[in-house]
Design a protein around this motif. Structure first.
Motif, mmCIF file in Angstrom:
data_model
loop_
_atom_site.group_PDB
_atom_site.id
_atom_site.type_symbol
_atom_site.label_atom_id
_atom_site.label_comp_id
_atom_site.label_asym_id
_atom_site.label_seq_id
_atom_site.Cartn_x
_atom_site.Cartn_y
_atom_site.Cartn_z
ATOM 1 N N GLU A 1 0.842 -1.211 0.000
ATOM 2 C CA GLU A 1 0.000 0.000 0.000
ATOM 3 C C GLU A 1 0.872 1.254 0.000
ATOM 4 N N LYS A 2 1.874 1.255 0.852
ATOM 5 C CA LYS A 2 2.744 2.437 0.939
ATOM 6 C C LYS A 2 3.517 2.600 -0.376
ATOM 7 N N PHE A 3 3.977 1.481 -0.903
ATOM 8 C CA PHE A 3 4.701 1.545 -2.170
ATOM 9 C C PHE A 3 3.784 2.107 -3.260
ATOM 10 N N ALA A 4 2.558 1.598 -3.297
ATOM 11 C CA ALA A 4 1.599 2.057 -4.310
ATOM 12 C C ALA A 4 1.333 3.558 -4.148
ATOM 13 N N ALA A 5 1.264 4.029 -2.910
ATOM 14 C CA ALA A 5 1.005 5.451 -2.675
ATOM 15 C C ALA A 5 2.174 6.300 -3.199
ATOM 16 N N GLU A 6 3.393 5.801 -2.987
ATOM 17 C CA GLU A 6 4.575 6.513 -3.508
ATOM 18 C C GLU A 6 4.515 6.591 -5.039
ATOM 19 N N VAL A 7 4.118 5.483 -5.629
ATOM 20 C CA VAL A 7 4.051 5.447 -7.092
ATOM 21 C C VAL A 7 2.972 6.419 -7.578
ATOM 22 N N GLU A 8 1.833 6.432 -6.899
ATOM 23 C CA GLU A 8 0.748 7.344 -7.304
ATOM 24 C C GLU A 8 1.244 8.783 -7.286
ATOM 25 N N GLN A 9 2.000 9.095 -6.237
ATOM 26 C CA GLN A 9 2.510 10.463 -6.097
ATOM 27 C C GLN A 9 3.490 10.798 -7.234
ATOM 28 N N ALA A 10 4.374 9.851 -7.516
ATOM 29 C CA ALA A 10 5.330 10.075 -8.610
ATOM 30 C C ALA A 10 4.583 10.170 -9.940
ATOM 31 N N TRP A 11 3.550 9.356 -10.055
ATOM 32 C CA TRP A 11 2.795 9.323 -11.317
ATOM 33 C C TRP A 11 2.040 10.632 -11.528
ATOM 34 N N ALA A 12 1.508 11.180 -10.430
ATOM 35 C CA ALA A 12 0.734 12.418 -10.544
ATOM 36 C C ALA A 12 1.575 13.517 -11.209
ATOM 37 N N GLU A 13 2.885 13.452 -10.986
ATOM 38 C CA GLU A 13 3.750 14.491 -11.559
ATOM 39 C C GLU A 13 3.967 14.328 -13.060
ATOM 40 N N ILE A 14 3.842 13.110 -13.551
ATOM 41 C CA ILE A 14 4.174 12.909 -14.975
ATOM 42 C C ILE A 14 3.011 12.389 -15.820
ATOM 43 N N ALA A 15 1.924 11.985 -15.147
ATOM 44 C CA ALA A 15 0.781 11.473 -15.914
ATOM 45 C C ALA A 15 0.282 12.592 -16.829
ATOM 46 N N ASP A 16 -0.249 12.228 -17.969
ATOM 47 C CA ASP A 16 -0.763 13.173 -18.963
ATOM 48 C C ASP A 16 0.329 14.077 -19.545
ATOM 49 N N GLY A 17 1.586 13.745 -19.292
ATOM 50 C CA GLY A 17 2.696 14.522 -19.859
ATOM 51 C C GLY A 17 3.163 13.899 -21.164
ATOM 52 N N PRO A 18 4.424 14.192 -21.517
ATOM 53 C CA PRO A 18 4.933 13.713 -22.817
ATOM 54 C C PRO A 18 4.980 12.194 -22.945
ATOM 55 N N LEU A 19 4.950 11.466 -21.829
ATOM 56 C CA LEU A 19 5.013 10.006 -21.947
ATOM 57 C C LEU A 19 3.670 9.382 -22.300
ATOM 58 N N THR A 20 2.635 10.196 -22.344
ATOM 59 C CA THR A 20 1.322 9.648 -22.710
ATOM 60 C C THR A 20 1.363 9.195 -24.169
ATOM 61 N N LEU A 21 0.909 7.971 -24.386
ATOM 62 C CA LEU A 21 0.949 7.429 -25.750
ATOM 63 C C LEU A 21 -0.323 7.832 -26.480
ATOM 64 N N ASP A 22 -0.183 8.362 -27.687
ATOM 65 C CA ASP A 22 -1.423 8.585 -28.437
ATOM 66 C C ASP A 22 -1.629 7.431 -29.420
ATOM 67 N N ASP A 23 -2.827 7.376 -29.947
ATOM 68 C CA ASP A 23 -3.168 6.238 -30.809
ATOM 69 C C ASP A 23 -2.201 6.106 -31.986
ATOM 70 N N GLU A 24 -1.758 7.254 -32.460
ATOM 71 C CA GLU A 24 -0.885 7.232 -33.630
ATOM 72 C C GLU A 24 0.448 6.516 -33.313
ATOM 73 N N MET A 25 0.988 6.813 -32.111
ATOM 74 C CA MET A 25 2.254 6.167 -31.735
ATOM 75 C C MET A 25 2.061 4.658 -31.566
ATOM 76 N N ILE A 26 0.973 4.314 -30.922
ATOM 77 C CA ILE A 26 0.723 2.877 -30.703
ATOM 78 C C ILE A 26 0.539 2.193 -32.064
ATOM 79 N N GLU A 27 -0.213 2.858 -32.943
ATOM 80 C CA GLU A 27 -0.459 2.290 -34.274
ATOM 81 C C GLU A 27 0.835 2.149 -35.058
#
Ligand code: HEM
Ligand code: SF4
Length: 551
Positions: A261-287
């Motif tokens: 749980e604590k590990f997951a919370a740390e990850v959530e916090q780290a993720w909040a900083e980068i989610a929806d940023g440049p690492l987000t894959l768009d359909d075109e990249m996946i395709e």
């Protein structure tokens, strides 16, 4: 198959030239072995008991026939005529000379194969279900995502010096053939109620000295978010993973010490900083990645062709078909596993001649594609069912049709004391002895599915903890002893095996295993109760009694 682009090719070729220079400086004495060590490890070169060992990555276990032929060429030209397929979808060459390594790498680079990140504290080869893309009922081909991960993590500057090595495995099937629960990160492709594809993410699995089964950290991460989420997990590990003690450095220890749980919370916090940023894959990249996987032009073929019906009278063919041939997602086709476990042979070894011949058979019968599985066998993933009898006859001649896939003599084993400088005991001769004792197809069929895994030391390269029967080499007063565990499994119901009692000497291992199997045959409720299920029901006691009562 995945088609590399010019950037991929350029990186691989540049790396070969860099390494050529490093090797020539080592050979001239300009570099000491200590100075050379980190450089060679970055190219998959270890120093083992007798020689250098060269580990080559097979991303998600997929090979073209041209690539397999090139591996055969390396085995023949620079090694002793064979290669060893391992539990991490790598191939290892055990006798390679330092002076030949740059040429071997250059030859492999011609077909897009390299050895980067097959060693060191970085993200290792991304492994996948060897039936990816052809297994019936799969959510989608997980190799597309494995390739996205591979590209993202290859030579990633932030993750080149992690606390310890880091291993991903990925599947898109309910039946887990990729052992995702014993990897640092295990990914399972799933579809949510809205029909979106995403991943169940598991972390903290791993074997070695402190084995752990991975835990689910998030039950659904959408495909477009997978890179940012993985990046968040790796950042937390990179920051908090222990670097003071090599035995406590893996992510499994961090997860265990913090709690999931604590590990997951740390990850959530780290993720909040980068989610929806440049690492987000768009359909075109996946395709774009998806479009570079080239699938065969399947024909419409009958599921029960005349050829198959005609061959059904041949008992040897039927025995092989029963355990080597699996259903394919396209009617009229089959997935065929080639056993690299002949009676009395070292598990996972293939000669250059066999590799060349398999490449030819892949061209003839499997659209030029071969897979390598973590059980150390090969797979032809797209065989027309009408070709099965002809393929079997060809494999039989090559010694690749041993009818034991998934059965008691389909043993996973690390190299142990025959090659490995870390080993306490031999693994290969134990596997050879056991495969001889259980060579009869009738006995094997009677016993049913039973996995034996052998490691020559606590590092667990042979996955002994998750073998239905696990055999671990330990040293006692300079002699080889073996601890036996039972009840482990590496699939979707992964569990660690339980020790049955004191370690036994080398000469008694095969007898002990036979005792365990006999105990199972007399204790099982029905002929189709698997060995692991019987152990689950009965516990270790009755097996322990049988083994130690007379010892
Ligand atoms: C001969 C050279 C090899 C060396 C020096 C070596 C070394 C090691 C070490 C030190 C570990 C423990 C890592 C840790 O817990 O941090 C390990 C784990 C492992 N190795 Fe090897 N290994 C070798 C060959 C192999 C082979 C041939 C295989 C496959 C048959 C293999 C597959 C694995 C696997 C699956 C693990 C367990 C991963 C885990 O802990 O999650 N290795 N190896
Ligand atoms: S388990 Fe031990 S003996 Fe076997 S290959 Fe790994 S490090 Fe070597």
């Amino acid at each position: 198959m995945y088609a590399y682009d010019d950037i991929d090719r350029a990186i691989v070729h540049e790396r070969v030239e860099e390494f050529r220079d490093q090797v020539s400086r080592r050979l001239s004495g300009e570099l000491t072995e200590d100075e050379f060590k980190p450089l060679r490890l970055m190219n998959g070169v270890y120093l083992q008991l007798h020689a250098y060992m060269f580990r080559v990555a097979i991303p998600y276990g997929t090979l073209s026939s041209a690539q397999l032929r090139k591996l055969a060429h390396v085995a023949r030209t620079y090694d002793r005529g064979y290669g060893h397929f391992t539990t991490r979808q790598n191939i290892q060459f055990n006798w390679i000379a330092l002076k030949d390594l740059p040429d071997a790498l250059a030859d492999l680079a011609e077909v897009g194969i390299h050895a980067m990140q097959t060693s060191g504290n970085c993200t290792r080869n991304v492994t996948a279900d060897q039936w990816a893309g052809v297994a019936p009922g799969e959510v989608e081909d997980p190799r597309v995502w494995a390739e996205i991960l591979r590209q993202h993590t290859a030579l990633h500057p932030e993750f080149s010096f992690l606390p310890r090595k880091f291993k991903f495995a990925i599947t898109a099937s309910d039946h887990d053939r990729a052992a995702i629960k014993i990897h640092d990160i295990g990914l399972k492709l799933v579809r949510n109620d809205a029909g979106e594809t995403g991943f169940e993410v598991l972390v903290g699995g791993g074997l070695g000295r402190s084995p752990f089964i991975g835990r689910t950290i998030k039950s659904f991460v959408a495909g477009r978010d997978i890179l940012s989420y993985i990046e968040a997990v790796l950042r937390v590990y990179n920051q908090y993973g222990r670097r003071d003690n090599i035995y406590k450095a893996r992510i499994k220890i961090l997860v265990h010490e913090l709690g999931i749980e604590k590990f997951a919370a740390e990850v959530e916090q780290a993720w909040a900083e980068i989610a929806d940023g440049p690492l987000t894959l768009d359909d075109e990249m996946i395709e774009d990645i998806r479009s570079r996987f080239i699938y065969p032009a399947y024909e419409k073929l009958p599921a029960e062709p005349d050829e198959l019906r005609a061959a059904a009278g041949d008992a040897r063919f039927e025995a092989w078909r029963n355990n080597s041939v699996a259903p394919h997602r396209h009617d009229g086709y089959a997935i065929v596993t080639l056993s690299l476990k002949p009676a009395g042979g070292p598990p996972g070894d293939a000669t250059a001649e066999q590799m060349d011949a398999v490449a030819d058979l892949a061209d003839k019968y499997s659209f030029g594609e071969i897979r390598v599985g973590h059980e150390q066998n090969l797979v032809l993933p797209h065989v027309a069912r009408r070709d099965l009898p002809a393929l079997w006859a060809a494999l039989d001649k090559l010694g690749l049709a041993t009818p034991n896939v998934g059965l008691v003599s389909d043993i996973i084993a690390c190299p142990g004391l025959d090659y490995c400088s870390l080993a306490n005991a031999r693994s290969i001769p134990i596997a050879q002895e056991l495969s001889r004792r259980f060579a009869s197809p009738e006995t094997a069929a009677l016993i049913g599915r039973l996995h034996i895994n052998i490691s020559g030391c606590i590092n667990a390269c042979g996955h002994h903890h998750v073998g239905h029967i696990g055999i671990l080499g330990v040293e006692k007063n300079g002699e080889e002893f073996y601890q036996i565990t039972i009840g482990g499994r590496a699939d979707e119901g992964a569990e660690l095996g339980e020790l049955i009692g004191p370690a036994v000497p080398y000469g008694e291992v095969a007898d002990v295993i036979e005792d365990i199997v006999e105990a199972y045959l007399s204790l099982r409720q029905r002929p189709d109760e698997l060995f692991v299920d019987a152990v689950k029901r009965l516990g270790v006691e009755p097996f322990k009694e049988r083994v130690y009562a007379t010892r």
